[in-house]
Design an enzyme around this catalytic site. Sequence first.
Site, PDB file in Angstrom:
ATOM      1  N   ASP A  81       0.813  -1.212   0.000  1.00 56.77           N
ATOM      2  CA  ASP A  81       0.000   0.000   0.000  1.00 56.77           C
ATOM      3  C   ASP A  81       0.847   1.262   0.000  1.00 56.77           C
ATOM      4  O   ASP A  81       2.032   1.246   0.347  1.00 56.77           O
ATOM      5  CB  ASP A  81      -0.943   0.016   1.208  1.00 56.77           C
ATOM      6  CG  ASP A  81      -0.204   0.074   2.537  1.00 56.77           C
ATOM      7  OD1 ASP A  81       0.782  -0.667   2.697  1.00 56.77           O
ATOM      8  OD2 ASP A  81      -0.611   0.855   3.418  1.00 56.77           O
ATOM      9  N   GLU A 176       0.136  -1.298   5.584  1.00 61.83           N
ATOM     10  CA  GLU A 176       1.231  -0.889   6.470  1.00 61.83           C
ATOM     11  C   GLU A 176       1.159   0.591   6.787  1.00 61.83           C
ATOM     12  O   GLU A 176       1.460   1.011   7.913  1.00 61.83           O
ATOM     13  CB  GLU A 176       2.573  -1.232   5.822  1.00 61.83           C
ATOM     14  CG  GLU A 176       3.792  -1.051   6.720  1.00 61.83           C
ATOM     15  CD  GLU A 176       4.422   0.354   6.639  1.00 61.83           C
ATOM     16  OE1 GLU A 176       5.344   0.629   7.415  1.00 61.83           O
ATOM     17  OE2 GLU A 176       3.964   1.160   5.783  1.00 61.83           O
TER      18      GLU A 176
END
Length: 338
Positions: A81, A176
């Site tokens: 991400d 994350e």
Amino acid sequence: MISRAAERFLHYVSFDTQSKDDEEQVPSTEKQRVLAEVLKRELEEMGASDVRMSENGYVYAVIPATTDKPVKALGFISHMDTAPAMSGTDVRPRIVENYGGGDIVLNEEKQIVMRVKDFPGMADCVGKDLIVTDGTTLLGGDDKAGLAEILTAAEYFLTHPEIPHGTIRVGFTPDEEIGQGADRFDVERFGADFAYTMDGGECGELEYENFNAAEAMVEITGLSIHPGSAKNKMRNALSLAMEFEGLMPPAQKPEHTEHREGFIHLDTMKGSVEHATMEYIIRDHDKNLFQKKKEIMTQAASYMNQKYGEGTVDLQIEDSYFNMKEKIEPHMHLVDSV
């Protein structure tokens, strides 16, 4: 000639994989699954073993050992991400070949310039090829560079079985950037004895210590009265929020800290006269100083509740993660051998 890792990176940044705060689903955005499927397929095509994707979008794979010697299984981890803070849609990467120094014009039409005075680290990049955006989006180097590095290394080992190595485990995580990447990571099935996370830093740099981290949510309850008759009655939640922030030590704000110095950072604030919310992140390498920062916030909330009435300030603090140094110190060969 562009490297295989750079080719992969330029491909991966074309995927919008922004995560999103305050979502119950995992991954927090379905678009992260799109890249996860691509990575899974790529690992399968290059011949990795036990390639799988969990229901929450975590991707795992194994590069089998090429030696019969007893060797610890080594893992490499990266996240898919990108941060919610800036758009990751329609990224337009550009390679600045043999960067000669000086400012880089990212977007001539919009006059977006990457200036050396703002990013002095650019001086260390002279003579290198740089990949930049047009200045309107994130690039996605954090952490699609890690994805590209790990997959390129995996491909190399799989096509060079003559190189002796133990079992190598690969893991890619979502979310994350919103502090949830490790929440559903299957450590046991991942099966690595030790693992490295490929995520940012200078070339050749290995980090084995990090901040202790917590998030704090502050809710301020005010009282809205018509401004024409508000004297000694109105409690403006926005003003109270600013007062709360004013109780935080200026020297412990990130604009005044560096290196191992921790901080209390007001990340977002929004609201109205009746209600305001503030989101903080708290960081410190030292666990005792970390605890003291949380106590500063708790004492500030208590003070304001005494001053304005119980329930004016509601403070919730939740630990996110802790300094990994205490886990690494018994295994310093992982640092010394690199």
